[in-house]
Design an enzyme around this catalytic site. Structure first.
Site, mmCIF file in Angstrom:
data_model
loop_
_atom_site.group_PDB
_atom_site.id
_atom_site.type_symbol
_atom_site.label_atom_id
_atom_site.label_comp_id
_atom_site.label_asym_id
_atom_site.label_seq_id
_atom_site.Cartn_x
_atom_site.Cartn_y
_atom_site.Cartn_z
ATOM 1 C CG ASP A 57 -3.825 45.594 5.539
ATOM 2 O OD1 ASP A 57 -2.859 45.505 4.972
ATOM 3 O OD2 ASP A 57 -5.072 45.392 4.793
ATOM 4 C CG ASN A 83 11.345 44.386 7.557
ATOM 5 O OD1 ASN A 83 12.362 43.899 6.724
ATOM 6 N ND2 ASN A 83 10.484 43.518 7.878
ATOM 7 C CE1 TYR A 147 9.579 43.125 -2.911
ATOM 8 C CE2 TYR A 147 11.338 42.502 -4.417
ATOM 9 C CZ TYR A 147 10.853 42.847 -3.074
ATOM 10 O OH TYR A 147 11.748 42.498 -2.067
ATOM 11 C CE LYS A 151 10.770 45.819 -1.191
ATOM 12 N NZ LYS A 151 10.663 46.219 0.343
#
Length: 247
Positions: A57, A83, A147, A151
């Site tokens: 995890d 990734n 998110y 990123k």
């Protein structure tokens, strides 16, 4: 006994390679005759003679450290593709700190810990390669507050690592995928749905991207022939960043 003595085979670690873009990258690397280690929260349903998979995890610091140490002890890691990712949709009105902590762990802490764990063999190779999977959303995307923020942070991590590790022969680059028709994307955006059609109209090349499109970009950055390219972000987005990304 050192890692290289016990297992001298160069290995590319790809996180989240059980499915989607990660799987496509792993398969592309394997097709070139290289060994791959997959680190994912689920084990893959596919196999290959040169694929080794570990379950862990990456949102959990202890689990990440444990798996990173195990892989570093058993494999000669000369390339790393960070990734694994998760979207956690939400606006500033609905986003929670729990979601933020989750994606910070996955998109920023895990890549940092994995780089630290594999640095000895990355440096020893003289041509180590690190590829970080950012997103077109790093430039801003509605309902992706946590998110897009993480990123974008991954791009900062990429550029700073490139500066720090360049003298060791290690290149560090990022890929920013746009709309990619993975299984997960299709679940939220079924073919023919209004939102899917809106996305299609925003793509300059007139089609959705594929996981293989992203994998080919990763192969470029992973190639030992491309040691003069570092600290860069390549948007594999079909042109959706045109007019948004800086020149």
């Amino acid at each position: 006994m050192t890692v290289i003595e016990s297992n001298p085979t160069p290995v590319t670690v790809v996180t989240g390679a059980s499915n989607g873009i990660g799987r496509a990258i792993a398969e592309a690397v394997l097709s070139q005759g290289h060994a791959v280690v997959n680190l994912d929260y689920v084990l893959p349903t596919w196999s290959h003679p040169q694929l080794t998979s570990y379950q862990g995890d990456l949102t959990d610091e202890a689990s990440t450290r444990e798996r990173a140490a195990e892989i570093a002890a058993k494999h000669n890691v000369t390339a790393l593709v960070n990734n694994a990712g998760a979207t956690r949709p939400g606006t500033i009105d609905t986003a929670t700190t729990a979601q933020l902590d989750d994606v910070v762990g996955l998109h920023l802490r895990a890549p940092m810990l994995l780089v630290q764990a594999f640095l000895p063999t990355l440096r020893a190779s003289g041509q180590g390669r690190i590829v970080n999977m950012s997103s077109r959303a790093a430039l801003g995307k509605g309902e992706r507050i946590v998110y897009s923020a993480t990123k974008a942070g991954l791009i900062g991590l990429t550029r700073t690592l490139a500066m720090e590790l360049g003298r060791d022969g290690i290149t560090v680059n990022a890929i920013g995928p746009g709309p990619i028709a993975t299984e997960l994307f299709r679940q939220s955006n079924p073919e023919g749905a209004p939102q899917t059609e809106r996305i299609l109209k925003s793509i300059a090349v007139g089609r959705m991207g594929t996981a293989e499109d992203v994998a080919r970009a990763a192969l470029f950055f992973l190639s030992p022939d491309n040691g003069f390219v570092t600290g860069q972000v390549l948007y594999v987005c079909g042109g959706t960043t045109l007019g948004v990304a800086p020149v």
